[in-house]
Design a protein around this motif. Structure first.
Motif, PDB file in Angstrom:
ATOM      1  N   PRO A 155      28.971   6.055  17.373  1.00 32.04           N
ATOM      2  CA  PRO A 155      28.185   5.526  18.498  1.00 32.04           C
ATOM      3  C   PRO A 155      26.825   6.192  18.663  1.00 32.04           C
ATOM      4  CG  PRO A 155      29.876   7.013  19.313  1.00 32.04           C
ATOM      5  CD  PRO A 155      30.129   6.848  17.837  1.00 32.04           C
ATOM      6  N   LEU A 156      26.644   7.358  18.033  1.00 31.84           N
ATOM      7  CA  LEU A 156      25.376   8.082  18.161  1.00 31.84           C
ATOM      8  C   LEU A 156      24.459   7.700  17.001  1.00 31.84           C
ATOM      9  CD1 LEU A 156      23.904  10.329  19.864  1.00 31.84           C
ATOM     10  CD2 LEU A 156      24.668  11.930  18.091  1.00 31.84           C
ATOM     11  N   ASP A 157      23.290   7.169  17.318  1.00 35.65           N
ATOM     12  CA  ASP A 157      22.357   6.757  16.272  1.00 35.65           C
ATOM     13  C   ASP A 157      21.739   7.947  15.554  1.00 35.65           C
ATOM     14  OD1 ASP A 157      22.855   4.095  16.915  1.00 35.65           O
ATOM     15  OD2 ASP A 157      21.266   4.034  18.408  1.00 35.65           O
ATOM     16  N   ARG A 158      21.359   8.961  16.307  1.00 37.85           N
ATOM     17  CA  ARG A 158      20.844  10.193  15.687  1.00 37.85           C
ATOM     18  C   ARG A 158      20.731  11.274  16.749  1.00 37.85           C
ATOM     19  NH1 ARG A 158      14.750  10.342  13.681  1.00 37.85           N
ATOM     20  NH2 ARG A 158      15.616  12.323  13.000  1.00 37.85           N
ATOM     21  N   ASN A 159      20.642  12.519  16.285  1.00 33.91           N
ATOM     22  CA  ASN A 159      20.363  13.657  17.160  1.00 33.91           C
ATOM     23  C   ASN A 159      19.158  14.406  16.615  1.00 33.91           C
ATOM     24  OD1 ASN A 159      20.938  15.950  19.123  1.00 33.91           O
ATOM     25  ND2 ASN A 159      21.104  17.011  17.164  1.00 33.91           N
ATOM     26  N   GLU A 192      19.668  -0.370  27.987  1.00 30.78           N
ATOM     27  CA  GLU A 192      19.761  -0.778  26.587  1.00 30.78           C
ATOM     28  C   GLU A 192      19.369   0.343  25.631  1.00 30.78           C
ATOM     29  OE1 GLU A 192      17.802  -4.358  25.480  1.00 30.78           O
ATOM     30  OE2 GLU A 192      19.160  -5.635  26.634  1.00 30.78           O
ATOM     31  N   THR A 193      18.349   1.097  25.989  1.00 30.40           N
ATOM     32  CA  THR A 193      17.846   2.171  25.128  1.00 30.40           C
ATOM     33  C   THR A 193      17.914   3.482  25.887  1.00 30.40           C
ATOM     34  OG1 THR A 193      16.326   0.623  24.057  1.00 30.40           O
ATOM     35  CG2 THR A 193      15.908   2.969  23.723  1.00 30.40           C
ATOM     36  N   ARG A 200      28.585  12.422  21.667  1.00 28.49           N
ATOM     37  CA  ARG A 200      29.188  11.215  21.094  1.00 28.49           C
ATOM     38  C   ARG A 200      30.164  10.550  22.064  1.00 28.49           C
ATOM     39  NH1 ARG A 200      28.280  13.879  15.851  1.00 28.49           N
ATOM     40  NH2 ARG A 200      27.350  12.320  14.451  1.00 28.49           N
ATOM     41  N   PHE A 201      30.894  11.324  22.824  1.00 31.23           N
ATOM     42  CA  PHE A 201      31.759  10.717  23.839  1.00 31.23           C
ATOM     43  C   PHE A 201      30.919   9.965  24.867  1.00 31.23           C
ATOM     44  CE2 PHE A 201      35.230  13.998  22.884  1.00 31.23           C
ATOM     45  CZ  PHE A 201      35.977  13.074  22.167  1.00 31.23           C
ATOM     46  N   ALA A 202      29.802  10.561  25.268  1.00 27.77           N
ATOM     47  CA  ALA A 202      28.900   9.877  26.195  1.00 27.77           C
ATOM     48  C   ALA A 202      28.322   8.626  25.541  1.00 27.77           C
ATOM     49  CB  ALA A 202      27.776  10.816  26.633  1.00 27.77           C
ATOM     50  N   ALA A 203      27.939   8.747  24.267  1.00 32.57           N
ATOM     51  CA  ALA A 203      27.381   7.602  23.543  1.00 32.57           C
ATOM     52  C   ALA A 203      28.401   6.477  23.407  1.00 32.57           C
ATOM     53  CB  ALA A 203      26.896   8.051  22.163  1.00 32.57           C
ATOM     54  N   GLN A 204      29.657   6.828  23.189  1.00 30.62           N
ATOM     55  CA  GLN A 204      30.693   5.812  23.057  1.00 30.62           C
ATOM     56  C   GLN A 204      30.816   4.989  24.341  1.00 30.62           C
ATOM     57  OE1 GLN A 204      34.753   7.174  23.105  1.00 30.62           O
ATOM     58  NE2 GLN A 204      35.461   5.492  21.805  1.00 30.62           N
ATOM     59  N   VAL A 205      30.819   5.668  25.482  1.00 29.92           N
ATOM     60  CA  VAL A 205      30.916   4.975  26.768  1.00 29.92           C
ATOM     61  C   VAL A 205      29.719   4.037  26.958  1.00 29.92           C
ATOM     62  CG1 VAL A 205      30.890   5.308  29.272  1.00 29.92           C
ATOM     63  CG2 VAL A 205      32.300   6.787  27.839  1.00 29.92           C
ATOM     64  N   GLY A 212      27.460  -1.788  26.447  1.00 28.40           N
ATOM     65  CA  GLY A 212      26.392  -2.699  26.065  1.00 28.40           C
ATOM     66  C   GLY A 212      25.073  -2.076  25.659  1.00 28.40           C
ATOM     67  N   ALA A 213      24.984  -0.741  25.618  1.00 25.77           N
ATOM     68  CA  ALA A 213      23.740  -0.099  25.175  1.00 25.77           C
ATOM     69  C   ALA A 213      23.462  -0.467  23.717  1.00 25.77           C
ATOM     70  CB  ALA A 213      23.837   1.414  25.335  1.00 25.77           C
ATOM     71  N   LYS A 214      22.206  -0.727  23.393  1.00 23.18           N
ATOM     72  CA  LYS A 214      21.824  -1.110  22.030  1.00 23.18           C
ATOM     73  C   LYS A 214      21.459   0.098  21.180  1.00 23.18           C
ATOM     74  CE  LYS A 214      22.171  -5.441  23.197  1.00 23.18           C
ATOM     75  NZ  LYS A 214      23.385  -6.210  22.811  1.00 23.18           N
TER      76      LYS A 214
END
Length: 222
Positions: free
Chosen positions: A69-73, A184-185, A200-205, A210-212
């Motif tokens: 779910p995480l695009d990058r760090n 969204e972003t 990543r847990f935050a990103a998954q939620v 619906g976040a893009k």
């Protein structure tokens, strides 16, 4: 001017390169040199130091979530001994003003890597942690960027991440939930990126809601 970390007076060098630089210096040369920048070779996704394009932690998350779910760090510094002591003063001894030492590098990193329309999500603290410290260190960092903050996530778990083993972090239950519609972003802000479980847990939620685009900007890569 005084250094935000050691409080020593800062003498500004007068050179052609600094003559028209009107930014206030927040670090003395000594402290600045002891803050070690996180440089390559690093994992292309999380900036962990490795010769591989993708580190073992990121490969684990690809398998754990099917799709990470995480695009990058992006992380700015390493967790050397000087940074450990500085963060202890900042987080646990209430020296809030230290956060301003990192304003310029934090702003530069955000402007370089992330869309300007991003909203910021400081990783929420458990209520017990907030009561102990009196502030959320992730929110303090986020406010350096002068971007819109998203406050629609809460933390339900109470355990300290620092007390967990790497495996316990990687296999823990998701401690976050949303109370508002996700933007969204979004760029998640936190102080330290270790295994990446927290962001990543935050990103998954957020992605489930619906976040893009969900990335993270962290001060330190441990």
């Amino acid at each position: 001017m005084h250094c935000k970390i050691c409080l020593q007076s800062i003498e500004k060098d007068t050179t052609w390169s600094t003559l028209f630089d009107f930014r206030e210096r927040t670090l003395c040369s000594s402290c600045d040199e002891q803050l070690e920048k996180n440089q390559g070779p690093t994992c292309k996704k999380c900036m962990k130091r490795t010769e591989e394009k993708l580190c073992s932690d990121c490969m684990f998350w690809e398998q754990h979530f099917q799709e990470d779910p995480l695009d990058r760090n992006v992380s700015i510094y390493t967790y050397n001994e000087f940074m450990k002591e500085t963060m202890a003063r900042f987080k646990y001894r209430g020296d809030y003003e230290i956060v301003h030492a990192w304003k310029d590098p934090f702003q530069r990193a955000f402007n370089k890597y992330f869309p300007k329309e991003s909203q910021l999500l400081p990783i929420p603290l458990a209520e017990s942690r907030f009561s102990e410290r009196g502030f959320n260190q992730a929110e303090a960092l986020a406010r350096l960027l002068e971007q819109p903050l998203f406050a629609g996530m809460i933390r339900t778990g109470q355990e300290k991440q620092s007390k967990k083993s790497k495996w316990e972090r990687l296999t823990a239950d998701n401690p976050f939930k949303l109370t508002e519609t996700s933007p969204e972003t979004i760029v998640i802000i936190d102080d330290i990126f270790t295994t990446g479980s927290t962001v990543r847990f935050a990103a998954q939620v957020l992605k489930d809601a619906g976040a893009k685009s969900v990335s993270s900007l962290t001060l330190i890569r441990s």
